[in-house]
Motif scaffolding. Structure first.
Motif, mmCIF file in Angstrom:
data_model
loop_
_atom_site.group_PDB
_atom_site.id
_atom_site.type_symbol
_atom_site.label_atom_id
_atom_site.label_comp_id
_atom_site.label_asym_id
_atom_site.label_seq_id
_atom_site.Cartn_x
_atom_site.Cartn_y
_atom_site.Cartn_z
ATOM 1 N N MET A 45 0.842 -1.197 0.000
ATOM 2 C CA MET A 45 0.000 0.000 0.000
ATOM 3 C C MET A 45 0.882 1.254 0.000
ATOM 4 N N ARG A 46 0.614 2.138 -0.942
ATOM 5 C CA ARG A 46 1.360 3.393 -1.000
ATOM 6 C C ARG A 46 0.586 4.457 -0.232
ATOM 7 N N LEU A 47 1.181 4.933 0.853
ATOM 8 C CA LEU A 47 0.499 5.900 1.703
ATOM 9 C C LEU A 47 0.729 7.320 1.217
ATOM 10 N N ARG A 48 -0.312 8.129 1.343
ATOM 11 C CA ARG A 48 -0.157 9.555 1.089
ATOM 12 C C ARG A 48 0.773 10.136 2.156
ATOM 13 N N ARG A 49 1.502 11.164 1.782
ATOM 14 C CA ARG A 49 2.487 11.747 2.698
ATOM 15 C C ARG A 49 1.834 12.237 3.994
ATOM 16 N N GLN A 50 0.701 12.947 3.873
ATOM 17 C CA GLN A 50 0.041 13.471 5.063
ATOM 18 C C GLN A 50 -0.504 12.345 5.930
ATOM 19 N N ALA A 51 -1.004 11.288 5.302
ATOM 20 C CA ALA A 51 -1.503 10.139 6.060
ATOM 21 C C ALA A 51 -0.374 9.496 6.852
ATOM 22 N N THR A 52 0.799 9.419 6.253
ATOM 23 C CA THR A 52 1.961 8.858 6.946
ATOM 24 C C THR A 52 2.327 9.692 8.163
ATOM 25 N N MET A 53 2.268 11.006 8.021
ATOM 26 C CA MET A 53 2.584 11.888 9.149
ATOM 27 C C MET A 53 1.582 11.698 10.279
ATOM 28 N N PHE A 54 0.306 11.610 9.926
ATOM 29 C CA PHE A 54 -0.718 11.370 10.945
ATOM 30 C C PHE A 54 -0.471 10.034 11.652
ATOM 31 N N LYS A 55 -0.183 8.997 10.868
ATOM 32 C CA LYS A 55 0.026 7.656 11.434
ATOM 33 C C LYS A 55 1.230 7.641 12.379
ATOM 34 N N ASP A 56 2.324 8.221 11.955
ATOM 35 C CA ASP A 56 3.529 8.230 12.789
ATOM 36 C C ASP A 56 3.299 9.011 14.083
ATOM 37 N N THR A 57 2.580 10.119 13.982
ATOM 38 C CA THR A 57 2.264 10.908 15.176
ATOM 39 C C THR A 57 1.371 10.116 16.121
ATOM 40 N N ALA A 58 0.450 9.339 15.555
ATOM 41 C CA ALA A 58 -0.442 8.508 16.371
ATOM 42 C C ALA A 58 0.356 7.501 17.190
ATOM 43 N N VAL A 59 1.314 6.846 16.560
ATOM 44 C CA VAL A 59 2.139 5.856 17.260
ATOM 45 C C VAL A 59 2.967 6.539 18.354
ATOM 46 N N GLU A 60 3.489 7.719 18.058
ATOM 47 C CA GLU A 60 4.276 8.453 19.059
ATOM 48 C C GLU A 60 3.418 8.812 20.273
ATOM 49 N N SER A 61 2.200 9.276 20.025
ATOM 50 C CA SER A 61 1.317 9.660 21.131
ATOM 51 C C SER A 61 0.901 8.445 21.951
ATOM 52 N N LEU A 62 0.640 7.320 21.278
ATOM 53 C CA LEU A 62 0.292 6.101 22.005
ATOM 54 C C LEU A 62 1.466 5.646 22.868
ATOM 55 N N THR A 63 2.664 5.705 22.318
ATOM 56 C CA THR A 63 3.860 5.317 23.074
ATOM 57 C C THR A 63 4.012 6.175 24.322
ATOM 58 N N LEU A 64 3.823 7.480 24.164
ATOM 59 C CA LEU A 64 3.943 8.382 25.304
ATOM 60 C C LEU A 64 2.850 8.109 26.332
ATOM 61 N N SER A 65 1.643 7.802 25.861
ATOM 62 C CA SER A 65 0.544 7.490 26.774
ATOM 63 C C SER A 65 0.881 6.268 27.620
ATOM 64 N N ILE A 66 1.458 5.255 26.987
ATOM 65 C CA ILE A 66 1.827 4.035 27.715
ATOM 66 C C ILE A 66 2.955 4.313 28.700
ATOM 67 N N GLU A 67 3.925 5.117 28.285
ATOM 68 C CA GLU A 67 5.022 5.469 29.190
ATOM 69 C C GLU A 67 4.494 6.200 30.420
ATOM 70 N N LEU A 68 3.537 7.086 30.206
ATOM 71 C CA LEU A 68 2.947 7.816 31.329
ATOM 72 C C LEU A 68 2.177 6.869 32.247
ATOM 73 N N PHE A 69 1.516 5.883 31.652
ATOM 74 C CA PHE A 69 0.787 4.899 32.452
ATOM 75 C C PHE A 69 1.750 4.072 33.306
ATOM 76 N N ASN A 70 2.874 3.686 32.723
ATOM 77 C CA ASN A 70 3.812 2.781 33.395
ATOM 78 C C ASN A 70 4.758 3.465 34.371
ATOM 79 N N ARG A 71 4.868 4.764 34.311
ATOM 80 C CA ARG A 71 5.868 5.421 35.152
ATOM 81 C C ARG A 71 5.489 5.315 36.630
#
Length: 369
Positions: A1-27
């Motif tokens: 699947m070829r992702l649109r550039r903006q869609a890729t940015m949204f997706k990567d930001t989503a993963v970053e925010s989820l990662t931070l949410s989990i880190e905050l939960f685990n701290r």
């Protein structure tokens, strides 16, 4: 699947925010933990849904809007238009959105079990969406070691609710003077309850106080939170880890039927959830067509054809004592009905405009007589 550039940015930001949410939960520190976790978790889903919507549509704005979709709008599109989430997933994500709103504008408090349930059920949805929409395995971008783990994960939502409410009741006991803490604990429960019944806005202070009065009166929790009584904890689909869970909307034998309150019934409801009609029905009739990519006249014709003024979930009018119109507006439901109608191949816009014009001409003619 070829992702649109903006869609890729949204997706990567989503993963970053989820990662931070989990880190905050685990701290280990509890400092601002509840607020920060739900804020970042909600942001991760807004970004992921926008990634999906942008990939499908090439835009995350409705015609005529200046800003990109809100999380609530993303949920509507994903469920009704794209079919990328289920009604059960929408209920959970709506609860997370409401918690985010409450955490942003007020205070919330959650037990570890309730916060863990939000996190784990949220991760289950995130994992499926990421796989189905982008062919990406969450395990490849989010190591298992950062997944939130509970030593004794809750298996029964109703038991968890009873435990939460028992804590709230103890805070509301005479002489405790801890109503602020009780309210902070009630908000996430009211959010989850509201999401199961279709609410997308955070609970108001009046609704929190109504729930407090019901608890002081020893009302059964199923009557106070009827939406929660329809939810159950279920196991995730094969392929997840041992502690992955989902929230399911079911018909528990103890559940109380939930329906929209009729006019005058609000005061009788134990936990009535109201919303300002000026917020819910904020779309002007004159701008309805523009938001659907139509002319103003075509918008009026579509309103008449779909009989939106006869649907109290789509149309609201406030009148004077003499019957004059003070305010009238359409809701997001009206826009959804309009979009679906325009996608129907049998819908002939030119014909309904002609019928609308003819009906107006007849009405004017009858007035002259």
């Amino acid at each position: 699947m070829r992702l649109r550039r903006q869609a890729t940015m949204f997706k990567d930001t989503a993963v970053e925010s989820l990662t931070l949410s989990i880190e905050l939960f685990n701290r280990p520190s509890a400092l601002a933990r509840d607020h920060a976790v739900v804020m970042m978790l909600a942001h991760s889903f807004e970004m992921l849904l926008k990634a999906s919507i942008y990939q499908h549509r090439g835009s995350v704005r409705d015609k005529g809007d200046q800003l990109s979709h809100s999380l609530a709008r993303c949920l509507e599109i994903s469920l009704a238009d794209l079919g990328t989430i289920t009604s059960e997933e929408k209920a959970l994500l709506t609860a997370i959105k409401q918690d985010r709103d409450a955490a942003t504008h007020d205070t919330i408090m959650m037990s570890d079990d309730l916060l863990w349930l939000h996190m784990r059920a949220g991760i289950t949805v995130f994992r499926r969406l990421l796989q189905d929409e982008f062919d990406v395995d969450l395990a490849n971008v989010l190591p298992n070691r950062v997944i939130p783990v509970s030593a004794a994960p809750p298996a029964d939502l109703h038991e968890l609710v009873e435990q939460e409410l028992e804590t709230v009741r103890s805070l509301l006991a005479k002489g405790k003077r801890r109503t602020a803490e009780a309210a902070a604990r009630l908000r996430p429960l009211l959010s989850l309850d509201g999401s199961a019944t279709g609410r997308s806005d955070r609970p108001t202070d009046a609704e929190v106080q109504r729930a407090e009065r019901a608890l002081r009166g020893n009302a059964p929790w199923q009557a106070i939170l009827p939406g929660l009584a329809t939810l159950q904890i279920g196991t995730a689909a094969p392929g997840g880890d041992a502690q992955e869970v989902v929230l399911k909307i079911g018909k528990d034998k103890g559940a109380i039927p939930v329906r929209r309150a009729a006019s005058g019934e609000e005061a009788e409801a134990l936990a009535h959830r109201g919303v300002s009609p000026f917020e819910e029905y904020s779309v002007k009739l004159s701008s309805f067509g523009e938001k659907l990519g139509l002319s103003r006249h075509e918008g009026y014709a579509l309103i008449e054809t779909l009989a939106l003024k006869g649907d109290d979930r789509a149309y609201f009018v406030k009148r004077t004592a003499n019957g004059g119109v003070i305010y009238q507006g359409l809701s997001a439901r009206a826009l959804e009905l309009g979009r679906k109608a325009l996608q129907d191949p049998s819908m002939d816009l030119q014909t309904i405009v002609q019928q609308y014009q003819q009906a107006r001409s007849r009405k004017k003619g009858s007035r002259k007589r």
